[in-house]
Write an enzyme that holds these catalytic residues in place. Sequence first.
Site, short mmCIF file in Angstrom:
data_model
loop_
_atom_site.label_atom_id
_atom_site.label_comp_id
_atom_site.label_asym_id
_atom_site.label_seq_id
_atom_site.Cartn_x
_atom_site.Cartn_y
_atom_site.Cartn_z
N GLY A 90 -3.27 3.54 -2.86
CA GLY A 90 -3.46 2.29 -3.58
C GLY A 90 -3.08 1.15 -2.66
N ALA B 235 0.86 -1.19 0.00
CA ALA B 235 0.00 0.00 0.00
C ALA B 235 0.89 1.24 0.00
CB ALA B 235 -0.90 0.00 1.23
N ASP B 236 0.38 2.31 -0.58
CA ASP B 236 1.11 3.58 -0.55
C ASP B 236 0.12 4.72 -0.70
OD1 ASP B 236 3.27 5.22 -0.20
OD2 ASP B 236 4.19 4.78 -2.13
N THR B 237 0.53 5.89 -0.24
CA THR B 237 -0.31 7.08 -0.22
C THR B 237 0.47 8.26 -0.75
OG1 THR B 237 -1.42 6.24 1.75
CG2 THR B 237 -1.67 8.58 1.30
#
Length: 139
Positions: free
Chosen positions: A45, A8-10
């Site tokens: 995501g 996950a990353d932001t």
Amino acid sequence: MALPVLAADTTVVVDEMVCGKPADEGESLAMLERLSGRTHQVLYGRGARGSRRGELPPERERGALPDLSRAECSAYWHTGEPRDKAGGYAVQGRAAVFIERLSGSYSGVMGLPLFETAELLRAAGVPYCGTARAREPKR
């Protein structure tokens, strides 16, 4: 059983500019001043390789910061908190006092959308938190 790999990353976007993690105080102040008094997008995501659902499309949330003074932005930088945060702020930390408005998933803005991640894990057959949702419903 082989477990899926979760990723996950932001990131934060304002005026079509991606605001990553600030490298130094100057970059942090520039980011926060650009976000100050404005609404911005927080994109995140997440995906689980090895799950039936795989990668999911990115989600978009909206956040708004009030007008911040340069002194507030500098004082915040000196807490050490914004150094490794997308957009230069942490909604779950000291910057919570700066969050005027947030729409969408709080945990997504924080960095890992918990509900959506739990759904990915459930779809992959991975139990989580010992909840009833981790088990398939009885028929």
